[in-house]
Design an enzyme around this catalytic site. Structure first.
Site, PDB file in Angstrom:
ATOM      1  N   HIS A   1      -4.922   0.389   0.800  1.00  0.00           N
ATOM      2  CA  HIS A   1      -3.800  -0.469   1.228  1.00  0.00           C
ATOM      3  C   HIS A   1      -2.937  -0.938   0.044  1.00  0.00           C
ATOM      4  O   HIS A   1      -1.712  -0.994   0.144  1.00  0.00           O
ATOM      5  CB  HIS A   1      -4.354  -1.665   2.010  1.00  0.00           C
ATOM      6  CG  HIS A   1      -3.456  -2.154   3.084  1.00  0.00           C
ATOM      7  ND1 HIS A   1      -3.898  -2.617   4.298  1.00  0.00           N
ATOM      8  CD2 HIS A   1      -2.108  -2.249   3.137  1.00  0.00           C
ATOM      9  CE1 HIS A   1      -2.867  -2.979   5.034  1.00  0.00           C
ATOM     10  NE2 HIS A   1      -1.773  -2.763   4.354  1.00  0.00           N
TER      11      HIS A   1
ATOM     12  N   ASN B   1      12.422   4.154  20.075  1.00  0.00           N
ATOM     13  CA  ASN B   1      12.229   4.395  18.642  1.00  0.00           C
ATOM     14  C   ASN B   1      11.970   5.851  18.282  1.00  0.00           C
ATOM     15  O   ASN B   1      12.102   6.222  17.117  1.00  0.00           O
ATOM     16  CB  ASN B   1      11.107   3.497  18.107  1.00  0.00           C
ATOM     17  CG  ASN B   1      11.506   2.023  18.129  1.00  0.00           C
ATOM     18  OD1 ASN B   1      12.648   1.687  18.410  1.00  0.00           O
ATOM     19  ND2 ASN B   1      10.564   1.146  17.842  1.00  0.00           N
TER      20      ASN B   1
ATOM     21  N   GLN C   1       2.332   5.450   1.401  1.00  0.00           N
ATOM     22  CA  GLN C   1       3.050   4.627   2.396  1.00  0.00           C
ATOM     23  C   GLN C   1       3.613   3.410   1.677  1.00  0.00           C
ATOM     24  O   GLN C   1       2.865   2.599   1.134  1.00  0.00           O
ATOM     25  CB  GLN C   1       2.089   4.210   3.517  1.00  0.00           C
ATOM     26  CG  GLN C   1       2.815   3.534   4.663  1.00  0.00           C
ATOM     27  CD  GLN C   1       1.877   3.006   5.745  1.00  0.00           C
ATOM     28  OE1 GLN C   1       1.361   1.901   5.649  1.00  0.00           O
ATOM     29  NE2 GLN C   1       1.664   3.795   6.791  1.00  0.00           N
TER      30      GLN C   1
ATOM     31  N   TYR D   1      -5.433  -5.783   9.753  1.00  0.00           N
ATOM     32  CA  TYR D   1      -4.686  -6.151  10.969  1.00  0.00           C
ATOM     33  C   TYR D   1      -5.636  -6.703  12.037  1.00  0.00           C
ATOM     34  O   TYR D   1      -5.199  -7.265  13.032  1.00  0.00           O
ATOM     35  CB  TYR D   1      -3.908  -4.956  11.551  1.00  0.00           C
ATOM     36  CG  TYR D   1      -2.939  -4.285  10.606  1.00  0.00           C
ATOM     37  CD1 TYR D   1      -2.559  -4.881   9.408  1.00  0.00           C
ATOM     38  CD2 TYR D   1      -2.394  -3.034  10.916  1.00  0.00           C
ATOM     39  CE1 TYR D   1      -1.682  -4.247   8.544  1.00  0.00           C
ATOM     40  CE2 TYR D   1      -1.511  -2.402  10.055  1.00  0.00           C
ATOM     41  CZ  TYR D   1      -1.170  -3.008   8.867  1.00  0.00           C
ATOM     42  OH  TYR D   1      -0.302  -2.366   8.025  1.00  0.00           O
TER      43      TYR D   1
ATOM     44  N   ASP E   1      -0.922   3.749  13.558  1.00  0.00           N
ATOM     45  CA  ASP E   1      -1.180   3.242  12.209  1.00  0.00           C
ATOM     46  C   ASP E   1      -1.765   1.834  12.291  1.00  0.00           C
ATOM     47  O   ASP E   1      -1.100   0.904  12.725  1.00  0.00           O
ATOM     48  CB  ASP E   1       0.143   3.208  11.424  1.00  0.00           C
ATOM     49  CG  ASP E   1      -0.039   2.735   9.995  1.00  0.00           C
ATOM     50  OD1 ASP E   1      -0.116   3.591   9.097  1.00  0.00           O
ATOM     51  OD2 ASP E   1      -0.086   1.504   9.769  1.00  0.00           O
TER      52      ASP E   1
ATOM     53  N   LYS F   1      -6.688   1.632   7.076  1.00  0.00           N
ATOM     54  CA  LYS F   1      -6.534   1.396   5.628  1.00  0.00           C
ATOM     55  C   LYS F   1      -7.664   0.527   5.087  1.00  0.00           C
ATOM     56  O   LYS F   1      -8.168  -0.351   5.792  1.00  0.00           O
ATOM     57  CB  LYS F   1      -5.193   0.707   5.343  1.00  0.00           C
ATOM     58  CG  LYS F   1      -4.017   1.341   6.053  1.00  0.00           C
ATOM     59  CD  LYS F   1      -2.675   0.759   5.666  1.00  0.00           C
ATOM     60  CE  LYS F   1      -1.580   1.264   6.603  1.00  0.00           C
ATOM     61  NZ  LYS F   1      -1.445   0.501   7.837  1.00  0.00           N
TER      62      LYS F   1
HETATM   63  N1  LIG Z   1       0.885  -0.199   3.992  1.00  0.00           N
HETATM   64  C1  LIG Z   1       1.371  -1.410   3.994  1.00  0.00           C
HETATM   65  O1  LIG Z   1       1.234  -2.171   3.016  1.00  0.00           O
HETATM   66  C2  LIG Z   1       2.101  -1.895   5.197  1.00  0.00           C
HETATM   67  C3  LIG Z   1       2.791  -3.107   5.139  1.00  0.00           C
HETATM   68  C4  LIG Z   1       3.468  -3.508   6.286  1.00  0.00           C
HETATM   69  C5  LIG Z   1       3.464  -2.720   7.415  1.00  0.00           C
HETATM   70  N2  LIG Z   1       2.747  -1.551   7.454  1.00  0.00           N
HETATM   71  C6  LIG Z   1       2.725  -0.684   8.656  1.00  0.00           C
HETATM   72  O2  LIG Z   1       4.065  -0.361   8.970  1.00  0.00           O
HETATM   73  C7  LIG Z   1       4.334  -0.755  10.309  1.00  0.00           C
HETATM   74  C8  LIG Z   1       5.784  -1.110  10.472  1.00  0.00           C
HETATM   75  O3  LIG Z   1       6.152  -2.221   9.664  1.00  0.00           O
HETATM   76  P1  LIG Z   1       6.411  -3.684  10.268  1.00  0.00           P
HETATM   77  O4  LIG Z   1       5.640  -3.844  11.527  1.00  0.00           O
HETATM   78  O5  LIG Z   1       6.151  -4.635   9.187  1.00  0.00           O
HETATM   79  O6  LIG Z   1       7.972  -3.708  10.538  1.00  0.00           O
HETATM   80  P2  LIG Z   1       9.000  -2.841  11.441  1.00  0.00           P
HETATM   81  O7  LIG Z   1       8.280  -1.753  12.153  1.00  0.00           O
HETATM   82  O8  LIG Z   1      10.143  -2.476  10.565  1.00  0.00           O
HETATM   83  O9  LIG Z   1       9.522  -3.911  12.479  1.00  0.00           O
HETATM   84  C9  LIG Z   1       8.718  -4.355  13.526  1.00  0.00           C
HETATM   85  C10 LIG Z   1       9.485  -5.433  14.294  1.00  0.00           C
HETATM   86  O10 LIG Z   1      10.662  -4.875  14.884  1.00  0.00           O
HETATM   87  C11 LIG Z   1      10.685  -5.137  16.285  1.00  0.00           C
HETATM   88  N3  LIG Z   1      11.188  -3.925  16.949  1.00  0.00           N
HETATM   89  C12 LIG Z   1      10.545  -2.749  17.141  1.00  0.00           C
HETATM   90  N4  LIG Z   1      11.324  -1.856  17.768  1.00  0.00           N
HETATM   91  C13 LIG Z   1      12.501  -2.477  17.990  1.00  0.00           C
HETATM   92  C14 LIG Z   1      13.712  -2.076  18.610  1.00  0.00           C
HETATM   93  N5  LIG Z   1      13.863  -0.849  19.108  1.00  0.00           N
HETATM   94  N6  LIG Z   1      14.728  -2.971  18.662  1.00  0.00           N
HETATM   95  C15 LIG Z   1      14.600  -4.215  18.133  1.00  0.00           C
HETATM   96  N7  LIG Z   1      13.473  -4.660  17.532  1.00  0.00           N
HETATM   97  C16 LIG Z   1      12.429  -3.789  17.455  1.00  0.00           C
HETATM   98  C17 LIG Z   1       9.251  -5.441  16.688  1.00  0.00           C
HETATM   99  O11 LIG Z   1       9.210  -6.391  17.738  1.00  0.00           O
HETATM  100  P3  LIG Z   1       8.290  -6.210  19.067  1.00  0.00           P
HETATM  101  O12 LIG Z   1       6.911  -5.840  18.643  1.00  0.00           O
HETATM  102  O13 LIG Z   1       8.365  -7.587  19.670  1.00  0.00           O
HETATM  103  O14 LIG Z   1       8.960  -5.174  19.896  1.00  0.00           O
HETATM  104  C18 LIG Z   1       8.686  -6.057  15.407  1.00  0.00           C
HETATM  105  O15 LIG Z   1       8.946  -7.452  15.363  1.00  0.00           O
HETATM  106  C19 LIG Z   1       3.359  -1.910  10.536  1.00  0.00           C
HETATM  107  O16 LIG Z   1       3.223  -2.264  11.894  1.00  0.00           O
HETATM  108  C20 LIG Z   1       2.135  -1.356   9.900  1.00  0.00           C
HETATM  109  O17 LIG Z   1       1.487  -0.435  10.755  1.00  0.00           O
HETATM  110  C21 LIG Z   1       2.080  -1.126   6.353  1.00  0.00           C
END
Ligand SMILES: NC(=O)c1ccc[n+]([C@@H]2O[C@H](COP(=O)([O-])OP(=O)(O)OC[C@H]3O[C@@H](n4cnc5c(N)ncnc54)[C@H](OP(=O)(O)O)[C@@H]3O)[C@@H](O)[C@H]2O)c1
Length: 279
Positions: free
Chosen positions: A110, A241, A163, A52, A47, A77
């Site tokens: 988005h 994960n 999403q 990004y 994704d 997106k």
């Molecule tokens: N559509 C939208 O508006 C929107 C908005 C936000 C995000 N997104 C998408 O959703 C994805 C996920 O959201 P997000 O990146 O904001 O947050 P998230 O996936 O909930 O959290 C990511 C964070 O958690 C850490 N992490 C990952 N696996 C872990 C584990 N097993 N144990 C401990 N920490 C862990 C990662 O660190 P490390 O990388 O250092 O491991 C990173 O800092 C994004 O990457 C993006 O692709 C979409």
């Protein structure tokens, strides 16, 4: 290698229940290495998004990962500065070019924008690209129930995906139920709230099943038929994960997780946010 289970969308396309998120993943070598690590671990879905700024690196990873293109499920997106019919067609071309792809598996709007004049013409262009078979699955992000209802009243092809922000502390349950009733696949962004999951029911389940807090949370999403895209740049966390398919939370454990809802977002509200610049 373990295979990640799939959800089937309304148009028959099968999509892995867990994909790799890449928000804040650095472009270039890091992004390419993450795609290759993810694919080697068993992921087939990535994704990304124009905003990004890592589509080129993701594209390199796709070409170098050793898996045939058709076995991968790639999402990007459309950013807010490209709403409108013609702008959308141009932005789509530009994303494809940066990724080095000939078609996309999933293209998402988005953010909806604050008025229907923004998302309705944009969606028309999404429909055209879908009809032309340049995208296998068209969808949206951050659509609330009223915005989604309005789109459904005006579109020819309803979105296959919404999403949205979902995690134990922010559960938009009414919206999830509405999308599921309309056969719109719900995807959770920020599904593990950066790993900040130190809450009693999650800790208790983690001890019982010998799993991490993140694994319990991702399992909870899966049991709600919510697809997730947790982000990490670490290969061992990628593996952790999706290692969630060998246990099942009970109804009581699912109910206890529901109590964690504080109704507070970590991200922006779609009713207020329509930034067109970088954030
Ligand atoms: N559509 C939208 O508006 C929107 C908005 C936000 C995000 N997104 C998408 O959703 C994805 C996920 O959201 P997000 O990146 O904001 O947050 P998230 O996936 O909930 O959290 C990511 C964070 O958690 C850490 N992490 C990952 N696996 C872990 C584990 N097993 N144990 C401990 N920490 C862990 C990662 O660190 P490390 O990388 O250092 O491991 C990173 O800092 C994004 O990457 C993006 O692709 C979409």
């Amino acid at each position: 290698m373990k295979k990640i289970p799939e959800f089937q969308l309304r148009n028959g396309v099968k999509v892995p229940a867990i994909g790799l998120g890449t928000f804040l993943t650095e472009n270039g070598e890091v992004a390419a290495r993450c795609v290759k690590d993810a694919v080697e671990s068993g992921y087939r879905s990535i994704d990304t998004a124009m905003i990004y700024k890592n589509e080129e690196g993701i594209g390199t990873g796709i070409r170098e990962c050793g898996i045939p293109r058709e076995q991968l499920y790639i999402t990007t997106k459309l950013w807010n500065d490209s709403h409108g019919y013609d702008n959308t067609l141009r932005a789509f071309e530009a994303s494809l070019k940066r990724l080095g792809l000939e078609y996309l598996d999933q293209y998402l709007m988005h953010w909806p924008g604050l008025e229907e004049e923004s998302y309705l013409p944009t969606w028309k262009a999404f429909e055209r690209l879908y009809e032309e078979k340049l995208i296998r699955v068209i969808g949206v992000c951050n659509f609330t129930k009223p915005i989604m209802k309005n789109l459904l009243n005006h579109c020819n092809t309803a979105p296959f995906v919404n999403q949205i922000e979902i995690h134990p502390m922010f559960q938009p349950n009414d919206l999830i139920a509405f999308c599921q009733a309309e056969k719109i696949q719900v995807e959770a962004w920020r599904p593990i709230v950066w790993g900040r999951l130190d809450k009693e029911p999650i800790v208790k389940a983690a001890e019982k099943y010998n799993k991490s807090l993140v694994q319990i949370t991702l399992r909870w999403h899966y049991q709600r038929n919510v697809r997730t895209v947790p982000k990490t740049t670490h290969k061992e966390r990628m593996e952790e994960n999706f290692n969630i398919f060998d246990f099942e939370l009970t109804d009581d454990e699912m109910a206890a997780m529901k109590e964690l809802n504080t109704f507070v977002r970590t991200g922006e509200s779609p009713d207020e946010f329509f930034e067109t610049k970088d954030f």
